[in-house]
Design a protein around this motif. Structure first.
Motif, PDB file in Angstrom:
ATOM      1  N   SER A 128      31.691 108.498 -11.950  1.00 55.99           N
ATOM      2  CA  SER A 128      30.305 108.503 -12.437  1.00 55.99           C
ATOM      3  C   SER A 128      29.430 109.423 -11.592  1.00 55.99           C
ATOM      4  O   SER A 128      28.427 109.947 -12.078  1.00 55.99           O
ATOM      5  CB  SER A 128      29.730 107.086 -12.500  1.00 55.99           C
ATOM      6  OG  SER A 128      29.838 106.446 -11.252  1.00 55.99           O
ATOM      7  N   LEU A 129      29.811 109.679 -10.336  1.00 53.23           N
ATOM      8  CA  LEU A 129      29.113 110.685  -9.534  1.00 53.23           C
ATOM      9  C   LEU A 129      29.275 112.053 -10.177  1.00 53.23           C
ATOM     10  O   LEU A 129      28.329 112.839 -10.235  1.00 53.23           O
ATOM     11  CB  LEU A 129      29.636 110.698  -8.096  1.00 53.23           C
ATOM     12  CG  LEU A 129      29.120 111.818  -7.188  1.00 53.23           C
ATOM     13  CD1 LEU A 129      27.597 111.758  -7.045  1.00 53.23           C
ATOM     14  CD2 LEU A 129      29.797 111.749  -5.830  1.00 53.23           C
ATOM     15  N   PHE A 172      31.032 102.313 -21.134  1.00 52.04           N
ATOM     16  CA  PHE A 172      30.637 103.231 -20.070  1.00 52.04           C
ATOM     17  C   PHE A 172      31.105 104.649 -20.393  1.00 52.04           C
ATOM     18  O   PHE A 172      30.354 105.606 -20.246  1.00 52.04           O
ATOM     19  CB  PHE A 172      31.210 102.782 -18.719  1.00 52.04           C
ATOM     20  CG  PHE A 172      30.574 101.534 -18.181  1.00 52.04           C
ATOM     21  CD1 PHE A 172      29.360 101.576 -17.530  1.00 52.04           C
ATOM     22  CD2 PHE A 172      31.204 100.313 -18.347  1.00 52.04           C
ATOM     23  CE1 PHE A 172      28.764 100.422 -17.046  1.00 52.04           C
ATOM     24  CE2 PHE A 172      30.621  99.149 -17.859  1.00 52.04           C
ATOM     25  CZ  PHE A 172      29.397  99.198 -17.212  1.00 52.04           C
ATOM     26  N   LEU A 173      32.359 104.773 -20.832  1.00 53.05           N
ATOM     27  CA  LEU A 173      32.903 106.096 -21.162  1.00 53.05           C
ATOM     28  C   LEU A 173      32.103 106.749 -22.281  1.00 53.05           C
ATOM     29  O   LEU A 173      31.770 107.935 -22.202  1.00 53.05           O
ATOM     30  CB  LEU A 173      34.375 105.983 -21.557  1.00 53.05           C
ATOM     31  CG  LEU A 173      35.326 105.472 -20.474  1.00 53.05           C
ATOM     32  CD1 LEU A 173      36.727 105.299 -21.040  1.00 53.05           C
ATOM     33  CD2 LEU A 173      35.332 106.395 -19.275  1.00 53.05           C
ATOM     34  N   ILE A 174      31.792 106.000 -23.300  1.00 57.17           N
ATOM     35  CA  ILE A 174      31.008 106.536 -24.418  1.00 57.17           C
ATOM     36  C   ILE A 174      29.605 106.924 -23.948  1.00 57.17           C
ATOM     37  O   ILE A 174      29.022 107.900 -24.433  1.00 57.17           O
ATOM     38  CB  ILE A 174      30.965 105.524 -25.579  1.00 57.17           C
ATOM     39  CG1 ILE A 174      32.374 105.370 -26.180  1.00 57.17           C
ATOM     40  CG2 ILE A 174      29.954 105.932 -26.645  1.00 57.17           C
ATOM     41  CD1 ILE A 174      32.535 104.172 -27.090  1.00 57.17           C
ATOM     42  N   GLY A 175      29.085 106.210 -22.976  1.00 59.77           N
ATOM     43  CA  GLY A 175      27.754 106.504 -22.442  1.00 59.77           C
ATOM     44  C   GLY A 175      27.706 107.673 -21.483  1.00 59.77           C
ATOM     45  O   GLY A 175      26.624 108.219 -21.220  1.00 59.77           O
ATOM     46  N   TRP A 176      28.842 108.093 -20.957  1.00 59.58           N
ATOM     47  CA  TRP A 176      28.849 109.187 -19.978  1.00 59.58           C
ATOM     48  C   TRP A 176      28.195 110.467 -20.475  1.00 59.58           C
ATOM     49  O   TRP A 176      27.340 111.020 -19.778  1.00 59.58           O
ATOM     50  CB  TRP A 176      30.267 109.477 -19.510  1.00 59.58           C
ATOM     51  CG  TRP A 176      30.782 108.572 -18.433  1.00 59.58           C
ATOM     52  CD1 TRP A 176      30.174 107.473 -17.904  1.00 59.58           C
ATOM     53  CD2 TRP A 176      32.030 108.700 -17.749  1.00 59.58           C
ATOM     54  NE1 TRP A 176      30.971 106.905 -16.950  1.00 59.58           N
ATOM     55  CE2 TRP A 176      32.106 107.640 -16.836  1.00 59.58           C
ATOM     56  CE3 TRP A 176      33.075 109.601 -17.840  1.00 59.58           C
ATOM     57  CZ2 TRP A 176      33.205 107.469 -15.991  1.00 59.58           C
ATOM     58  CZ3 TRP A 176      34.168 109.430 -16.998  1.00 59.58           C
ATOM     59  CH2 TRP A 176      34.229 108.378 -16.080  1.00 59.58           C
ATOM     60  N   PRO A 177      28.539 110.986 -21.655  1.00 61.22           N
ATOM     61  CA  PRO A 177      27.889 112.244 -22.075  1.00 61.22           C
ATOM     62  C   PRO A 177      26.391 112.067 -22.313  1.00 61.22           C
ATOM     63  O   PRO A 177      25.608 112.979 -22.021  1.00 61.22           O
ATOM     64  CB  PRO A 177      28.615 112.651 -23.355  1.00 61.22           C
ATOM     65  CG  PRO A 177      29.537 111.559 -23.707  1.00 61.22           C
ATOM     66  CD  PRO A 177      29.590 110.585 -22.583  1.00 61.22           C
ATOM     67  N   GLY A 201      19.552 108.081 -15.894  1.00 60.26           N
ATOM     68  CA  GLY A 201      20.682 108.373 -16.774  1.00 60.26           C
ATOM     69  C   GLY A 201      21.973 107.713 -16.345  1.00 60.26           C
ATOM     70  O   GLY A 201      22.685 107.131 -17.159  1.00 60.26           O
ATOM     71  N   GLY A 202      22.265 107.807 -15.054  1.00 61.30           N
ATOM     72  CA  GLY A 202      23.548 107.338 -14.542  1.00 61.30           C
ATOM     73  C   GLY A 202      23.621 105.860 -14.266  1.00 61.30           C
ATOM     74  O   GLY A 202      24.710 105.330 -14.021  1.00 61.30           O
TER      75      GLY A 202
END
Length: 184
Positions: free
Chosen positions: A36-37, A86-91, A120-121
C-alpha cells in the motif's frame, strides 16, 4: 507517451517489489503489507492518471496469475478473498492521492503528500476494504470497520513515509515528481 508507459510499468514494478517484504496476515485473512506504500507513491509521484494506471497494470498482472501480492498470491481468486475490497480500492486510492497532490499547492509538498496519502491511502482504501471484508467474511459493515482498525497505525506510518519520500525526490529532482510538474 513512451515516458509515461515506462513510468507506469516502473511503478507497477515498485508495488510488486514491495511485496517481497513479508506480510503479517491477521486472523481474518487480510495481510498487512508494504504494497500500500507503493500505491501511495504512485499517486504522490506520478499523479492521478498515471498513478491509477500503474496500479491497474499491477492488478492486471496479478489477475492473470502472476504471484506478485505479498506472500506470493496471485490469480483471480485474490479478488474473491477478504482483501479483495482493498485491491479494488487501490487504483481509486492512487487516483485520489494524485489528484490531491496535483491540485493542492498551498502547503509544503511533504504535508500535502502525507495528507493526500491519508485521504486516499487510508480513508478511500478502507472504504473499499470494509465493504469487501463485509461481503467476503459475511460480517456487518460495523464489524468489518472494527477489524480494519488493526491497519491504522501502519498505514499512517506509510502515509508519512510517502510524504517524506515524495518531498525528498522533489528536492533532489523536481521534474521527476510528475504530480507537481504537470500542475506547473
Amino acid at each position: 507517451m513512451e515516458k509515461n508507459v515506462t513510468l507506469i510499468a516502473l511503478f507497477a514494478g515498485l508495488i510488486a517489489a514491495l511485496g517481497i517484504i513479508p506480510a503479517i496476515t491477521l486472523g481474518f485473512g487480510v495481510p498487512i503489507t508494504a504494497q500500500s506504500l507503493g500505491v501511495m507513491l504512485c499517486g504522490t509521484i506520478l499523479g492521478s492518471k498515471r498513478g491509477g494506471l500503474a496500479v491497474l497494470l499491477f492488478l492486471l498482472v496479478v489477475a492473470i496469475g502472476v504471484p506478485l501480492l505479498s506472500g506470493g498470491r496471485g490469480g483471480l481468486g485474490v479478488f474473491a478473498s477478504p482483501s479483495a475490497g482493498f485491491l479494488i480500492g487501490w487504483p481509486v486510492a492512487a487516483f485520489v492521492i494524485g489528484l490531491i497532490v496535483e491540485k493542492w499547492n498551498g502547503a509544503p509538498l511533504v504535508i500535502v503528500a502525507g495528507i493526500a496519502s491519508v485521504v486516499g491511502g487510508v480513508i478511500v482504501m478502507y472504504a473499499f476494504g470494509i465493504v469487501g471484508m463485509s461481503i467476503a467474511l459475511d460480517k456487518t459493515l460495523l464489524e468489518s470497520t472494527g477489524l480494519v482498525t488493526a491497519f491504522i497505525p501502519g498505514d499512517l506510518l506509510k502515509a508519512g513515509i510517502a510524504g517524506m519520500l515524495t518531498a525528498a525526490l522533489a528536492k533532489a529532482r523536481p521534474a521527476s515528481v510528475l504530480s507537481r510538474a504537470d500542475a506547473v
